[in-house]
Design a protein around this motif. Structure first.
Motif, PDB file in Angstrom:
ATOM      1  N   UNK A 310       0.830  -1.200   0.000  1.00 63.29           N
ATOM      2  CA  UNK A 310       0.000   0.000   0.000  1.00 63.29           C
ATOM      3  C   UNK A 310       0.865   1.251   0.000  1.00 63.29           C
ATOM      4  N   UNK A 311       1.909   1.246   0.802  1.00 67.37           N
ATOM      5  CA  UNK A 311       2.844   2.380   0.821  1.00 67.37           C
ATOM      6  C   UNK A 311       3.477   2.555  -0.559  1.00 67.37           C
ATOM      7  N   UNK A 312       3.873   1.440  -1.179  1.00 62.23           N
ATOM      8  CA  UNK A 312       4.472   1.503  -2.518  1.00 62.23           C
ATOM      9  C   UNK A 312       3.472   2.024  -3.539  1.00 62.23           C
ATOM     10  N   UNK A 313       2.204   1.632  -3.416  1.00 67.09           N
ATOM     11  CA  UNK A 313       1.174   2.097  -4.339  1.00 67.09           C
ATOM     12  C   UNK A 313       0.985   3.611  -4.247  1.00 67.09           C
ATOM     13  N   UNK A 314       1.026   4.132  -3.032  1.00 65.79           N
ATOM     14  CA  UNK A 314       0.915   5.577  -2.848  1.00 65.79           C
ATOM     15  C   UNK A 314       2.115   6.278  -3.490  1.00 65.79           C
ATOM     16  N   UNK A 315       3.310   5.725  -3.281  1.00 61.15           N
ATOM     17  CA  UNK A 315       4.512   6.298  -3.889  1.00 61.15           C
ATOM     18  C   UNK A 315       4.453   6.271  -5.405  1.00 61.15           C
ATOM     19  N   UNK A 316       3.929   5.179  -5.965  1.00 60.28           N
ATOM     20  CA  UNK A 316       3.799   5.076  -7.423  1.00 60.28           C
ATOM     21  C   UNK A 316       2.818   6.114  -7.951  1.00 60.28           C
ATOM     22  N   UNK A 317       1.718   6.310  -7.243  1.00 61.28           N
ATOM     23  CA  UNK A 317       0.736   7.305  -7.674  1.00 61.28           C
ATOM     24  C   UNK A 317       1.352   8.699  -7.703  1.00 61.28           C
ATOM     25  N   UNK A 318       2.048   9.047  -6.637  1.00 62.97           N
ATOM     26  CA  UNK A 318       2.631  10.389  -6.554  1.00 62.97           C
ATOM     27  C   UNK A 318       3.717  10.597  -7.608  1.00 62.97           C
ATOM     28  N   UNK A 319       4.403   9.519  -7.994  1.00 64.76           N
ATOM     29  CA  UNK A 319       5.465   9.614  -8.999  1.00 64.76           C
ATOM     30  C   UNK A 319       4.941   9.392 -10.420  1.00 64.76           C
ATOM     31  N   UNK A 320       3.655   9.081 -10.530  1.00 66.70           N
ATOM     32  CA  UNK A 320       3.094   8.840 -11.858  1.00 66.70           C
ATOM     33  C   UNK A 320       3.491   7.508 -12.464  1.00 66.70           C
ATOM     34  N   UNK A 321       3.835   6.533 -11.610  1.00 66.93           N
ATOM     35  CA  UNK A 321       4.248   5.217 -12.103  1.00 66.93           C
ATOM     36  C   UNK A 321       3.100   4.223 -12.055  1.00 66.93           C
ATOM     37  N   UNK A 322       3.235   3.157 -12.846  1.00 68.68           N
ATOM     38  CA  UNK A 322       2.325   2.019 -12.802  1.00 68.68           C
ATOM     39  C   UNK A 322       3.079   0.810 -12.268  1.00 68.68           C
ATOM     40  N   UNK A 323       2.333  -0.134 -11.728  1.00 70.76           N
ATOM     41  CA  UNK A 323       2.936  -1.386 -11.271  1.00 70.76           C
ATOM     42  C   UNK A 323       1.918  -2.497 -11.453  1.00 70.76           C
ATOM     43  N   UNK A 324       2.292  -3.706 -11.052  1.00 76.40           N
ATOM     44  CA  UNK A 324       1.357  -4.833 -11.137  1.00 76.40           C
ATOM     45  C   UNK A 324       0.149  -4.645 -10.232  1.00 76.40           C
ATOM     46  N   UNK A 325       0.245  -3.700  -9.304  1.00 72.81           N
ATOM     47  CA  UNK A 325      -0.862  -3.424  -8.391  1.00 72.81           C
ATOM     48  C   UNK A 325      -1.854  -2.417  -8.949  1.00 72.81           C
ATOM     49  N   UNK A 326      -1.530  -1.775 -10.053  1.00 69.35           N
ATOM     50  CA  UNK A 326      -2.367  -0.713 -10.596  1.00 69.35           C
ATOM     51  C   UNK A 326      -3.579  -1.283 -11.319  1.00 69.35           C
ATOM     52  N   UNK A 327      -4.758  -0.922 -10.847  1.00 63.22           N
ATOM     53  CA  UNK A 327      -6.000  -1.343 -11.494  1.00 63.22           C
ATOM     54  C   UNK A 327      -6.505  -0.264 -12.453  1.00 63.22           C
ATOM     55  N   UNK A 328      -6.432   0.980 -12.018  1.00 67.01           N
ATOM     56  CA  UNK A 328      -6.776   2.124 -12.876  1.00 67.01           C
ATOM     57  C   UNK A 328      -5.609   3.104 -12.780  1.00 67.01           C
TER      58      UNK A 328
END
Length: 331
Positions: A310-328
């Motif tokens: 969850x922490x990584x997902x927040x970091x990815x959102x703020x950095x504009x990145x996608x990951x395997x966790x990204x649904x939208x």
């Protein structure tokens, strides 16, 4: 940035706060996200939700109108989120694609052993100093057949334990898992699995194709003394049909950690309320049925992995990145 987290348990709160410390402030609430509680999120760009949150179109529109732009769900399942509406509103949505499969697999076996050896009934008796053995007879599992519906990471972990018990292994999935085949698993059609297995454990996600995969027809295929365990999603089992079979005296044990109408019930204290769900009320009266409150994932190991993702997902959102966790993805 301050993040608002809904549905945070007392055990989870210090772990969640510690994970975000030094990077973001966190407001943790024990209430679940719903149409009634969604207005609380006004002014929060990032909202974190739990598996029993209700993220229907109305909730998502309320969040978006209040300024929310990112939803970080702390679970693998996401059938509670209207992803199409989220995308239309420009909401970024992330989930946890992976956490310890052993937490769920081990709990599935905990339920299986509890119903097989009548542990709950025995414990309740001994608290009343009733030490009789009548009605507590179980069965050896060695040499019997385990049917594993869904052989991904969790199903594989369950299969390894079944192999350790010396059980015959049947599996059903859209694709075979080589690790399970190596353990001796035979893949069959689900109808054959339902008919042949002594113990059936469900480990598939809830999709349109798997909704009520255990329906009245599947239940009738099963042995009268079969055991059924569900630690995946409640909607996999037609509970009304299951209750009908139980009332007919079928099955030697059923262990359910999930229930198809659990939203608004599980994770809450309903002990002083009038039970309005007749199906659930009837289900818990059967002495060979054990119902738990969606806790299979709830080990420190798994929760720490969920929080880290969850922490990584927040970091990815703020950095504009996608990951395997990204649904939208971020618009």
């Amino acid at each position: 940035m301050e993040i608002l987290a809904f549905g945070v348990t007392a055990d989870e709160k210090p772990l969640l706060e510690g994970a975000f410390a030094g990077e973001h402030e966190l407001r943790a609430l024990d209430v679940f996200l719903s149409e009634d509680t969604a207005p609380i999120a006004a002014g929060y760009e990032i909202v974190s939700t739990s598996v029993n949150a209700d993220l229907n179109g109305r909730v998502l529109r309320t969040l978006a109108a209040g300024g929310t732009r990112m939803i970080a769900q702390r679970s693998t399942g996401f059938n509670n989120i209207d992803l199409e509406v989220a995308a239309g509103l420009g909401l970024t949505v992330g989930r946890v694609s992976y956490y310890s499969p052993y937490s769920v697999a081990e709990f599935a076996w905990t339920l299986a052993m509890a119903v097989n050896r009548r542990i709950v009934r025995a414990s309740n008796r001994t608290r009343d100093f009733d030490f009789r053995l009548n009605g507590l007879m179980g069965r050896d599992l060695r040499g019997r057949t385990a049917g594993v519906v869904g052989t991904g990471k969790i199903g594989e972990a369950f299969t390894r334990i079944a192999h350790g018990f010396g059980m015959n292994l049947l599996g059903w999935d859209i694709a075979q898992n080589p690790a399970c085949v190596e353990l001796g698993m035979k893949y069959v059609e689900k109808e054959e699995l339902f008919a042949a297995a002594d113990l059936i454990s469900l480990h598939v996600p809830l999709l349109d194709s798997t909704h009520h995969i255990v329906d009245s027809a599947a239940l009738r295929m099963m042995k009268d003394d079969a055991m059924l365990v569900n630690t995946s999603r409640g909607g996999l089992v037609d509970t009304d049909a299951l209750v009908s079979e139980l009332r007919a005296g079928r099955f030697s044990g059923v262990g359910l950690d999930v229930y198809e109408a659990e939203a608004g019930v599980f994770f809450l204290d309903k002990s002083l309320d009038t039970v309005e769900d007749d199906t659930l009320a009837r289900l818990v009266t059967f002495p060979h049925v054990v119902v738990t409150s969606h806790q299979a994932y709830y080990t420190r190991d798994a929760v720490e992995q969920i929080i880290a993702a969850t922490v990584a997902n927040v970091g990815d959102y703020l950095a504009g990145r996608r990951s395997e966790n990204t649904l939208v993805p971020r618009a």
